[in-house]
Design an enzyme around this catalytic site. Structure first.
Site, PDB file in Angstrom:
ATOM      1  N   HIS A 142       0.817  -1.132   0.161  1.00  0.00           N
ATOM      2  CA  HIS A 142      -0.019  -0.014  -0.114  1.00  0.00           C
ATOM      3  C   HIS A 142       1.040   1.259  -0.080  1.00  0.00           C
ATOM      4  CE1 HIS A 142      -4.074  -1.949   1.254  1.00  0.00           C
ATOM      5  NE2 HIS A 142      -3.572  -2.226   0.306  1.00  0.00           N
ATOM      6  N   LYS A 581     -14.254   6.856   5.559  1.00  0.00           N
ATOM      7  CA  LYS A 581     -14.180   7.819   4.625  1.00  0.00           C
ATOM      8  C   LYS A 581     -15.904   7.903   4.119  1.00  0.00           C
ATOM      9  CE  LYS A 581     -12.730   8.269  -0.365  1.00  0.00           C
ATOM     10  NZ  LYS A 581     -13.847   7.502  -1.174  1.00  0.00           N
TER      11      LYS A 581
END
EC number: 4.1.1.31
Length: 922
Positions: A142, A581
């Site tokens: 990532h 989010k």
């Protein structure tokens, strides 16, 4: 008493970097040594930077080139500070263990087992826990790690030299030699450069991940198991325990296809081979070492007959018995190890694709059995200590890492798997359009195909060339599972993770792809999938739907049979990043908690335990919390000794770059799981109806405020202009694109750059926005009784306390004056005023309400170490942030390519410097 080194001038507050302040804690000596070593290097290479390090330089007048050099040296300093802090933490732990005993050390097996024994928890409970125990931190690349492998190696050497300098035994000449080596390593980092000049490749990410195994994990993980054995013997002295290799590492590097077009089936195959070679070479080194040290002759120690018989078999199998015996005459144990080494060399050759030159090990089990034979041979010869101290650690290593180092997960997005299924449908139905995904017809087709016997005429290879490239690639990846399980190691793969799982048919589709690729097994006339299919629930809506999806799924025969064959436990992954989010910090944490409670209850009802895989990131916004507290706050009964978690980017570097820290972090994780299982599973804390009702109300109100910001007109434009969102991709720290499928909408933006950019621009909304509104709404509706209830929640509810504590820490990272400077990059005055006004008001409200609930007068009063560490770095981080605003403005407006390139270098170093300073990116 506080000692200040290089006191900062009172003037020029906004235009100088703050020099280091040494606080008189355990880091003092190390920081002073490192600072002077860095100064020496600066004087040698760039004398102007001495004033920067002393806090005397006015950097606002620097050219981009000079500013880049200043930012580089400051970034190096932050990394050196981190090393000093790790070194000091290790020293503190040693002092505690030496002065008070290991049971006084937080995060140790000894502390947990001492309490368990004192509470009357019997050995049978320990046996049961060890039987079910499965812990697997899973390393992901990532795009959150800015350090290159070569820099990691040099930082590790600096850490080791610091440890050497602690010892009092050195002469002045020897100490000077160590100081010179320290300066040399810092100088090499200086000249290596912090930035990746090229986009990261998956191959480089694989090398990055394997670096930590070579440096620390191969050696320290067996040590961690030994620590558990010693603690069990201390607190349960009358019982004998068999400690299995319950702690293994997983990885997504080279297997995570979600949004990364560079992870192909061939890349995954190469990754598996590199992972295997890493472990095989380590075992070769271990066996070679055993052969050197076990110089036991038959004249001094008679060889037990059972071992002599095993040796005869090994010699005969080798095909070269005479040469082996002649090389080590009268040394039976060395002869045995020579045979083992030959088989291992043949295994390595086979893994590389070469023709085998003799018998090899088809799997790790053969090597494990041979090492057990060696241990028994030594023990039978009354050399049990040698068997335990010298041979057993190597055998333990093989049991843990097998022939794969890690268990590689495959991950793909449900959108991609559905596209492949559509291609299969059209292939078999004359190009007719498939039914809608939510229609009964689509589900019926999936179930029919899953029930249809697979014949040679329907094998993947026979129809692959008639599929689109994407579909063929997806099926090829599934097919790889069967190939590698047969030729490499049965535990080379972990699971198939289906990201963005939204329905039962999404998961059934993954099962069908596995079947079509030919990896199903036929057991007694019924087919099963040997590869665990793990749904990943990421958004709040998907978390809410998860129990119903899993109930339906576990009622389907092929799923139930496969789960039973895989061990009877169904794994479910839950995502912290996208849920945050999607709904903000409180809503995300509460929905994750509820989903675990409901899924655990469902699993208990169906007789299929649910094991959770926690998709956490490094930052608070993405689930990054202190290990012990994060596990303690999980719902009672939800762990039961089974725990998986992602370890991402800079978290991997922090935890596993150095052996002492790695040993502590692994034991902390395992001991925390032990503690939850033994001491917390029956604890109903935080699940009472009154608390649940309060958290539901808080979640709803905070989410409403957060979503109101997301839906505010102009937010996307504000975010792109008022943060280095687009510029972050220039860092080249990850192989994966920042957006899924190349889209440009907020909903398709990955959670990592979303968090990364908001932390860079000092808004950090992802870790607190909406919390103040949620708390205020609760008190407004419920009055004094509501406020009293919140204080009880804060005192008695672990999950709420953890959330509020982490919100409070995040608020310390926010600087609204600097955030206002970033907002100034937004050209539309209306958008700028509207969005920043909302953020400013919510920040003030959140700060006020958090302090009101906690009863403290200042933020982070309860976290003196955290606040001291952060406040020592903030003056420099703040100045870098201010410079970054100007660099963004210049980079975006500069038309001269050469000048723009110079500004870009400084800009990227500023991003790196802020990330290293805070210790987190995404």
């Amino acid at each position: 008493m506080t000692k200040t080194l290089h006191a900062r001038p009172s003037a020029a507050t906004d235009t100088t970097f703050a020099p280091p302040v040494i606080t008189g804690t355990a880091t003092e000596d190390a920081l002073e040594i490192l600072f002077h070593a860095l100064l020496d290097v600066a004087r040698r290479h760039d004398p102007e930077l001495e004033d920067v390090l002393h806090g005397r330089a006015d950097i606002s007048s620097f050219t981009p080139e000079m500013l880049a050099r200043a930012l580089q040296v400051q970034g190096i300093w932050f990394q050196l500070v981190s090393i000093a802090e790790q070194n000091a933490a290790m020293r503190r732990r040693r002092h505690v263990e030496r002065d008070q005993g290991r049971e006084a050390l937080n995060g140790s097996f000894a502390k947990v087992l001492a309490e368990a024994s004192a509470r009357g928890i019997g050995p049978q409970q320990i046996h049961a826990l060890l039987k079910d125990l499965r812990i697997r931190p899973t390393i992901t690349a990532h795009p959150t790690e800015g350090k290159r492998v070569t820099v990691l190696e040099k930082l590790r050497r600096i850490y080791l030299v610091l440890r050497e300098l602690e010892l009092p035994r050195w002469t002045e000449r020897e100490r000077n030699g160590l100081m010179n080596e320290l300066r040399d390593q810092i100088e090499l980092i200086w000249m290596t450069g912090e930035l990746h000049l090229e986009k990261a490749t998956v191959e480089r990410e694989v090398a990055w991940g394997l670096h930590f195994f070579d440096e620390t994990l191969f050696e320290m993980l067996p040590e961690m198991l030994l620590s558990l054995e010693e603690s069990l013997a201390q607190y349960y002295p009358d019982e004998t325990f068999e400690v299995p290799p319950f702690f293994q590492f997983g990885s997504w590097i080279g297997g995570d296809r979600d949004g990364n077009p560079y992870v192909t089936a061939s890349v995954t195959r190469e990754t598996l081979q590199r992972n295997a070679l890493a472990s095989l070479r380590r075992y070769r080194d271990g066996i070679t070492h055993l052969g050197r040290v076990l110089s036991i002759t038959e004249r001094s120690l008679p060889v037990p007959e059972t071992f002599r018989s095993e040796l005869a078999h090994m010699l005969a199998e080798s095909g070269d018995a005479r040469a082996i015996a002649n090389r080590n005459p009268g040394e039976a144990y060395r002869q045995f190890l020579s045979c083992v080494l030959r088989k291992l060399e043949a295994t390595i050759a086979r893994n590389k694709g070469a023709r085998s030159v003799g018998p090899d090990y088809p799997s790790a089990d053969g090597l494990i059995n041979d090492l057990r034979t060696l241990e028994k041979g030594l023990a039978d010869a009354k050399c049990g200590a040698l068997a335990t101290d010298i041979v057993r650690p190597v055998r333990r290593m093989v049991e843990i890492f097998r022939f794969s180092t890690v268990r590689l997960d495959l991950r793909e997005n449900s959108t991609r798997t559905t596209k492949t299924l559509h291609a299969l449908w059209k292939l078999r139905n004359g190009d007719r359009e498939p039914p809608a995904l939510d229609s009964p017809a689509w589900k019926d087709w999936l179930l029919t195909e899953l029930a249809r016997p697979r014949t040679p005429e329907t094998s993947f290879e026979d129809f692959a060339d008639r599929l689109p490239d994407d579909a063929r690639e997806t099926l090829a990846t599934f097919a790889l599972v069967g190939e590698m399980r047969d030729t490499l190691d049965r535990e080379a793969f972990g699971a198939f993770i289906l990201s963005m799982t939204r329905s039962t048919v999404d998961v059934l589709g993954a099962y069908l792809l596995a079947k079509e690729a030919g990896i199903f097994l036929d057991t007694t006339g019924t087919e099963i999938c040997p590869l665990p299919i793990v749904p990943l629930f990421e958004t709040i809506d998907d978390l809410r739907a998860a129990p119903a999806i899993m109930k339906e799924l576990l009622g389907i025969p092929v799923v139930r049979r496969s789960t039973r064959w895989q061990g009877g436990v169904q794994e479910v992954m839950i995502g912290y990043s996208d849920s945050n989010k999607d709904g903000g910090f409180i809503a995300s944490n509460w929905e994750l908690y509820k989903a675990q409670v409901r899924l655990t209850t469902l699993g208990n009802h169906l007789g299929v335990p649910i094991a959770f895989f926690h998709g956490r990131g490094g930052s608070v916004s993405r689930g990054g919390v202190p290990t012990h507290r994060g596990i303690a706050a999980q719902p009672p009964g939800s762990i039961q000794g089974r725990f998986r978690i992602t370890e991402q980017g800079e978290v991997v570097s922090f935890k596993y770059a150095n052996r002492g820290t790695a040993a502590y972090q692994m034991e902390l994780l395992a001991a925390s799981v032990f503690e939850h299982a033994l001491l917390s599973e029956g604890n109903g804390n935080g699940s009472r109806a009154e608390f649940d009702d309060a958290l539901e109300a808080l979640s709803g109100a905070s989410r409403a405020a957060y979503v109101n910001l997301l839906q505010a007109e102009g937010l996307v434009d504000y975010f792109q202009a008022a943060s280095p969102l687009d510029e972050i991709s220039l860092l080249n720290i990850g192989s994966r694109p920042a957006r899924r499928f190349g889209a440009k909408s907020l909903s398709d933006l990955r959670a990592i750059p979303w968090v990364f950019a908001w932390s860079q621009n000092r808004h950090v909304i992802t870790g607190w926005y909406g919390v103040g509104s949620g708390l205020k709404s609760f008190i407004d509706v419920r009055g004094e009784a509501g406020e009293a209830l919140l204080r009880r929640l804060f005192r008695d509810c672990r999950v709420f306390r953890l959330v509020l504590d982490e919100v409070e820490k995040t608020l310390l990272m926010v600087d609204l004056e600097i955030a206002r400077d970033y907002a100034g990059l937004v050209e539309d005055a209306g958008i700028r005023a509207r969005i920043f006004g909302m953020i400013e008001a919510e920040y003030a409200l959140t700060r006020e309400m958090v302090l009101r609930v906690s009863g403290d007068s200042e933020l982070a009063q309860r976290f003196p170490q955290f606040s001291e560490r952060l406040r020592g770095r903030l003056p420099t981080i703040n100045q870098v942030s201010r410079e970054q605003v100007e660099l963004l403005r210049r980079y975006r407006s500069e038309t001269d390519e050469d000048k723009r390139e110079a500004v870009k270098s400084a800009l990227l170093l500023s991003i790196n410097c802020i990330a290293v300073g805070f210790g987190a990116t995404g």
